[in-house]
Design a protein around this motif. Sequence first.
Motif, short mmCIF file in Angstrom:
data_model
loop_
_atom_site.label_atom_id
_atom_site.label_comp_id
_atom_site.label_asym_id
_atom_site.label_seq_id
_atom_site.Cartn_x
_atom_site.Cartn_y
_atom_site.Cartn_z
N LYS A 91 -39.25 35.97 -50.93
CA LYS A 91 -39.33 37.10 -51.84
C LYS A 91 -40.75 37.23 -52.37
O LYS A 91 -41.44 36.23 -52.59
CB LYS A 91 -38.35 36.92 -53.00
N PHE A 92 -41.18 38.46 -52.61
CA PHE A 92 -42.51 38.73 -53.13
C PHE A 92 -42.41 39.71 -54.29
O PHE A 92 -41.48 40.52 -54.37
CB PHE A 92 -43.42 39.29 -52.03
N GLU A 93 -43.41 39.65 -55.16
CA GLU A 93 -43.43 40.52 -56.32
C GLU A 93 -43.74 41.96 -55.95
O GLU A 93 -43.35 42.89 -56.65
CB GLU A 93 -44.46 40.01 -57.34
N SER A 94 -44.45 42.17 -54.85
CA SER A 94 -44.84 43.53 -54.47
C SER A 94 -44.95 43.62 -52.95
O SER A 94 -45.06 42.61 -52.24
CB SER A 94 -46.18 43.91 -55.10
N ALA A 95 -44.94 44.86 -52.46
CA ALA A 95 -45.12 45.09 -51.03
C ALA A 95 -46.50 44.65 -50.57
O ALA A 95 -46.67 44.14 -49.45
CB ALA A 95 -44.89 46.57 -50.72
N VAL A 123 -54.61 44.32 -38.18
CA VAL A 123 -54.83 45.45 -39.07
C VAL A 123 -53.68 45.62 -40.04
O VAL A 123 -53.87 45.90 -41.23
CB VAL A 123 -55.04 46.75 -38.25
N ASP A 124 -52.46 45.43 -39.55
CA ASP A 124 -51.30 45.64 -40.41
C ASP A 124 -50.10 44.87 -39.85
O ASP A 124 -50.13 44.40 -38.70
CB ASP A 124 -50.96 47.13 -40.50
N ALA A 125 -49.07 44.75 -40.65
CA ALA A 125 -47.82 44.11 -40.24
C ALA A 125 -46.68 45.07 -40.56
O ALA A 125 -46.57 45.57 -41.68
CB ALA A 125 -47.62 42.79 -40.98
N ILE A 126 -45.84 45.34 -39.56
CA ILE A 126 -44.73 46.28 -39.73
C ILE A 126 -43.43 45.51 -39.60
O ILE A 126 -43.21 44.80 -38.63
CB ILE A 126 -44.79 47.39 -38.66
N ARG A 127 -42.56 45.66 -40.59
CA ARG A 127 -41.27 44.97 -40.56
C ARG A 127 -40.31 45.68 -39.62
O ARG A 127 -40.20 46.92 -39.64
CB ARG A 127 -40.66 44.92 -41.96
N CYS A 128 -39.62 44.91 -38.79
CA CYS A 128 -38.62 45.46 -37.88
C CYS A 128 -37.24 45.02 -38.37
O CYS A 128 -37.00 43.84 -38.58
CB CYS A 128 -38.83 44.96 -36.45
N MET A 129 -36.35 45.99 -38.54
CA MET A 129 -35.00 45.72 -39.02
C MET A 129 -34.04 45.62 -37.85
O MET A 129 -33.97 46.52 -37.02
CB MET A 129 -34.54 46.83 -39.96
N SER A 130 -33.30 44.52 -37.75
CA SER A 130 -32.27 44.37 -36.73
C SER A 130 -30.95 44.92 -37.26
O SER A 130 -30.62 44.73 -38.42
CB SER A 130 -32.11 42.90 -36.35
N GLU A 149 -48.32 42.16 -51.80
CA GLU A 149 -48.32 40.70 -51.70
C GLU A 149 -47.62 40.25 -50.42
O GLU A 149 -48.09 39.35 -49.73
CB GLU A 149 -47.63 40.10 -52.92
N ARG A 150 -46.53 40.92 -50.09
CA ARG A 150 -45.80 40.59 -48.87
C ARG A 150 -46.66 40.87 -47.64
O ARG A 150 -46.71 40.07 -46.70
CB ARG A 150 -44.50 41.41 -48.81
N ARG A 151 -47.34 42.01 -47.65
CA ARG A 151 -48.20 42.38 -46.52
C ARG A 151 -49.30 41.35 -46.30
O ARG A 151 -49.57 40.94 -45.17
CB ARG A 151 -48.80 43.77 -46.77
N GLU A 152 -49.94 40.91 -47.39
CA GLU A 152 -51.01 39.93 -47.26
C GLU A 152 -50.48 38.60 -46.70
O GLU A 152 -51.13 37.95 -45.89
CB GLU A 152 -51.69 39.71 -48.62
N ALA A 153 -49.30 38.22 -47.14
CA ALA A 153 -48.70 36.98 -46.64
C ALA A 153 -48.39 37.09 -45.16
O ALA A 153 -48.59 36.15 -44.38
CB ALA A 153 -47.44 36.64 -47.42
N MET A 154 -47.89 38.26 -44.73
CA MET A 154 -47.58 38.47 -43.32
C MET A 154 -48.84 38.43 -42.47
O MET A 154 -48.87 37.83 -41.39
CB MET A 154 -46.86 39.81 -43.14
N ARG A 198 -40.16 49.70 -48.19
CA ARG A 198 -40.67 48.89 -49.29
C ARG A 198 -39.75 47.74 -49.64
O ARG A 198 -40.09 46.92 -50.48
CB ARG A 198 -40.89 49.78 -50.51
N ARG A 199 -38.54 47.68 -49.05
CA ARG A 199 -37.67 46.56 -49.34
C ARG A 199 -38.34 45.28 -48.85
O ARG A 199 -38.94 45.25 -47.78
CB ARG A 199 -36.32 46.73 -48.65
N THR A 200 -38.23 44.22 -49.61
CA THR A 200 -39.00 43.02 -49.30
C THR A 200 -38.21 41.93 -48.60
O THR A 200 -38.78 41.11 -47.91
CB THR A 200 -39.61 42.42 -50.59
#
Length: 273
Positions: free
Chosen positions: A215-219, A239-246, A221-226, A261-263
């Motif tokens: 869990k992250f406090e913000s999108a 350049v970026d990280a894109i979340r893929c939903m199964s 923060e999550r992006r930087e961690a990814m 934006r869901r984390t």
Amino acid sequence: MSERFKVNLRGIIELLSNHLYGSPDVFLRELLQNSADALVARGLVTPGHKGRIGIEWVPRADGPPALQFRDDGVGLSEDEIHRFLATIGESSKRGDVFAASKDFIGRFGIGLLSCFMVSDEVQVITRSARDGAATFEWRGRQDGTYSVKPAAAPLLEPGTQVTLVLKAESAAMFPKEVIAERLAHFGGLLTPPVTFTADGETTTINGEPPPWRRKFESAAERREAMLAYGEQIFEQRFVDAIRCMSTPQGSTASRSCSPSRRTTPPSSSTAFT
């Protein structure tokens, strides 16, 4: 008149070493996969079973060290030992309780052979969670022979213990520090706890979950961690990280990627770009 193929085990091992596998450290990945799959199967037999995997570096006064893998997974019966450990290409994931799950990592039934790339003999001590309390010992040798007998020291619970003494050249290639690093590389994303013990010190190699399971406090923060995780794994900047939903099996789409934006989705993976 039909004849049977004859298999030269040394030739198969050479094929694995020189053509199928790019590096001999793959035996660590294969043993981790076998243990992880055994835990999945144990969960089908014993619902709620969590399971664990332990690897130990064992120094030997009279030669190179040994490596010992242990899991409290489903284990093997005597019949399954002959079927799965002594038949090249036969996979325990093809039938019985194994067919009830799609969560197995290994598929081709040749993982144990990779151990012969670094060891002349492999010992497997196993007790089945499905077929009584007997514990058996299997010893496979690089010349293609093997033996099965009741284990001298029965396991107290179902599971499997794999022990291999490293060849001298393999021990030089894989000191315990390298073993620890490669285990973290291959097993860092496994869900069951995986520990490595050397010189009396035990460490958990997958203690911190990957960013998509935290869990992250913000999108942001999550992006930087990814992105940091991607740089660590792939050794390059993204350049970026894109979340893929199964989505559940049987639905119209199996996966969708979006900048939502869901984390912490229930099931997700990450695409680095």
